[in-house]
Structure formats: structure tokens, C-alpha cells
Design an enzyme around this catalytic site. Structure first.
Site, PDB file in Angstrom:
ATOM      1  N   MET A  22       0.492  -1.338   0.393  1.00  0.00           N
ATOM      2  CA  MET A  22      -0.071   0.221   0.054  1.00  0.00           C
ATOM      3  C   MET A  22       0.971   1.157  -0.376  1.00  0.00           C
ATOM      4  O   MET A  22       1.873   1.698   0.478  1.00  0.00           O
ATOM      5  CB  MET A  22      -1.040   0.206   0.915  1.00  0.00           C
ATOM      6  N   SER A  96       3.754  -6.924   1.884  1.00  0.00           N
ATOM      7  CA  SER A  96       2.007  -6.222   2.930  1.00  0.00           C
ATOM      8  C   SER A  96       0.941  -7.141   1.536  1.00  0.00           C
ATOM      9  O   SER A  96       0.773  -8.389   1.674  1.00  0.00           O
ATOM     10  CB  SER A  96       2.030  -5.169   2.927  1.00  0.00           C
ATOM     11  N   GLN A  97      -0.294  -5.727   1.166  1.00  0.00           N
ATOM     12  CA  GLN A  97      -1.197  -6.295   0.659  1.00  0.00           C
ATOM     13  C   GLN A  97      -0.871  -7.215  -0.941  1.00  0.00           C
ATOM     14  O   GLN A  97      -1.458  -7.798  -0.882  1.00  0.00           O
ATOM     15  CB  GLN A  97      -1.848  -5.212   0.421  1.00  0.00           C
ATOM     16  N   ASP A 214       5.187  -6.330  14.623  1.00  0.00           N
ATOM     17  CA  ASP A 214       4.827  -5.509  13.507  1.00  0.00           C
ATOM     18  C   ASP A 214       3.885  -4.148  13.925  1.00  0.00           C
ATOM     19  O   ASP A 214       2.633  -4.774  15.194  1.00  0.00           O
ATOM     20  CB  ASP A 214       4.026  -6.293  12.729  1.00  0.00           C
ATOM     21  N   HIS A 270       6.682  -3.692  10.498  1.00  0.00           N
ATOM     22  CA  HIS A 270       6.206  -4.353   9.035  1.00  0.00           C
ATOM     23  C   HIS A 270       7.345  -3.894   8.013  1.00  0.00           C
ATOM     24  O   HIS A 270       7.130  -2.258   7.829  1.00  0.00           O
ATOM     25  CB  HIS A 270       4.673  -3.211   8.942  1.00  0.00           C
TER      26      HIS A 270
END
Length: 287
Positions: A22, A96-97, A214, A270
Site C-alpha cells: 500500500m 504487505s497487501q 509489527d 512491518h
């Protein structure tokens, strides 16, 4: 003679497809551009495709917030099918996404075949909060949080806000199952799509990396396919205790028993990892 020639030549490296997270873009020299360079330096001759959604970097970044994920996955499937370098199969690495989006690619688009999937901080059971949203655009993050709190499962928000499409409210499981247009579908929450199951099980390895410190993904165990125990938002359970696994709706139980699922932990927040960790832990899956 042909056989001898073949033996004399080193086997070509399996191509790699990467998908950013993102607020990032395909070619940022500090993120995906940097990863691409490391891989190319360590595996000479490898073809690396860093996915770009849109015609330039600004569009690519904006699409990571605002373009319907199902359309993004469709667009990527089309890019992969048309790329002659990938005909024989490829490895995939999502950040991530991008991790769960590439899993959707594996489930929906078996051709060309994805061989191994490496998910680095991907939220496979979705998120219920963004404690510390990334990027310069903190005002975008504040707006996203408010929008999700107000109406994550309304049609307008689902169609036009990426993060709503993997928003998983454990206090509103029924709403989530009924109205999530992306994650509830790829996680077989509304019924079993046998093709999804068969395609995911065709992977040789599905590697999931969780960041042990995270502060962005809520709950972090989603990175290992775990989630909150249904009906509350305090206690989490690992993948093996979820109904997705016990009912084996996606084939993860069979994959686990066959040694195809790998759960790796890395210290750090993260997407914070060292080049040394990446080279020693992740690159071997690509060689």
C-alpha cells in the site's frame, strides 16, 4: 548432441514477479527497485517483473489505495499471460497487501503457473485496524481509518477503497462474509470454489513471513493466516485452529501436512528487514 549442449548450459533462473504494498510503487529505488536489484545481483540472468498497475508510478501508487482489487488482479493476470518470459512458470513475492493479492492470482489464474509464493507481511485473514499507516500521506491514512470505521462493508466503499476489501471485522463476521468483495471470496467464506483450492494446492511452497514487532498490521498473526477468535477482538488463534483450516476449505491443511506451508518470523516492524536476512532466508527459495 542437443542433450549434451543442454547439459553444458546452466539451467536458466526461474523468473520472479513482485507486487508492492500500500502506498508504494513498482519501481521506487528505496523499496521494490532495491529488492529487484538485490535479486538480479545475487541470481545472474534472472528475469524480474515488478508489477505496475496503471501507466505511471503515480497511478500505480494511487491504485494501491483506490482501484478495486478484483480489477487489479484481473489486470495482473493479463500482464502475466502476455509476458513471454513467464510461459514456463514463475515465482511470486508479495509485500504487505501485495502478498494476498498474489495469492488471489495463484487461485484465479493458473496459467502461466506460479511455482512458489512468498508473502512478506501479507495479511491473509485481513486486518481490523491500521495502527500505524505507512507513507508520507498520513492524511490519507486518517481518512481511510474513518471511512473503514463508518462503513467498510457498504458497496460504495468496497468498490473504491482497497483496504476495505480486506477489512475483516471479527465483531461483524456475517457482514464481512456477505459484503467483502475480495477477501471473503478468496478465503472461501461464502462457499467452496474447488478451482481456487486446486490452484493454490498446485504451489510447491507457500512461504509466509510475519514481522515479530509489527505495529501496522492488526492483528499481526494475519501474516501467518491466523486471526481473532470469532466474535471478539482480543484473543487470536493460529491458522491451524481456524475453521478455514479445520474444514480445509482452501487446501491449506493438506498443504501443511505435505510440508508446503512455511511460517517464518523476522524481528522488526512491518516490512523492516535487512539485506542480509533477505539474502540468507528468502533468496534460497528463488534459486
Amino acid at each position: 548432441l542437443v542433450l549434451l549442449l543442454g547439459l553444458g548450459r546452466a539451467a536458466a533462473a526461474v523468473p520472479l514477479v513482485i507486487w508492492h504494498g500500500m502506498g508504494d510503487s513498482c519501481c521506487n529505488p528505496l523499496s521494490m527497485g532495491y529488492i529487484k536489484k538485490i535479486v538480479e545481483n545475487k541470481i545472474p540472468g534472472i528475469y524480474v517483473l515488478s508489477l505496475k498497475i496503471g501507466s505511471n508510478l503515480i497511478q500505480d501508487m494511487e491504485n494501491s489505495f483506490f482501484m478495486n482489487v478484483n480489477d487489479q488482479v484481473r489486470e495482473v493476470c493479463s500482464q502475466l499471460a502476455q509476458d513471454p518470459h513467464l510461459k514456463g512458470g514463475y515465482n511470486a513475492m508479495g509485500f504487505s497487501q501485495g502478498g494476498q493479492f498474489l495469492r488471489a492470482v495463484a487461485q484465479r489464474c493458473p496459467s502461466p503457473p506460479m511455482l512458489n509464493l512468498i508473502s512478506i507481511g501479507g495479511q491473509h485473514q485481513g486486518v481490523y485496524g491500521f495502527p500505524r499507516c505507512p507513507g508520507e500521506s498520513s492524511h490519507v491514512c486518517d481518512w481511510i481509518r474513518k471511512t473503514l470505521d463508518l462503513g467498510a462493508y457498504t458497496q460504495a466503499v468496497q468498490e473504491h477503497l482497497v483496504q476495505a476489501e480486506y477489512w475483516h471485522d471479527p465483531l461483524k463476521e456475517e457482514d464481512y462474509r456477505k459484503n467483502s468483495i475480495f477477501l471473503a471470496d478468496i478465503n472461501q467464506e461464502r462457499g467452496i470454489n474447488e478451482t481456487y483450492k486446486k490452484n493454490l494446492m498446485a504451489l510447491k511452497k507457500f512461504v509466509m513471513v510475519k514481522f515479530l514487532n509489527d505495529t501496522m498490521v492488526d492483528p499481526p498473526i494475519s501474516e501467518w493466516f491466523g486471526f481473532y477468535k470469532p466474535g471478539q477482538a482480543k484473543e487470536t488463534i493460529p491458522l491451524q485452529e481456524t475453521s478455514l483450516y479445520t474444514e480445509d476449505r482452501l487446501g491449506l491443511q493438506q498443504m501443511d501436512k505435505a510440508g508446503k506451508l512455511l511460517f517464518l518470523g523476522v524481528k522488526g516492524d512491518h516490512l523492516h528487514f535487512s539485506e542480509e536476512w533477505f539474502s540468507t532466508t528468502i533468496l534460497p527459495f528463488l534459486q
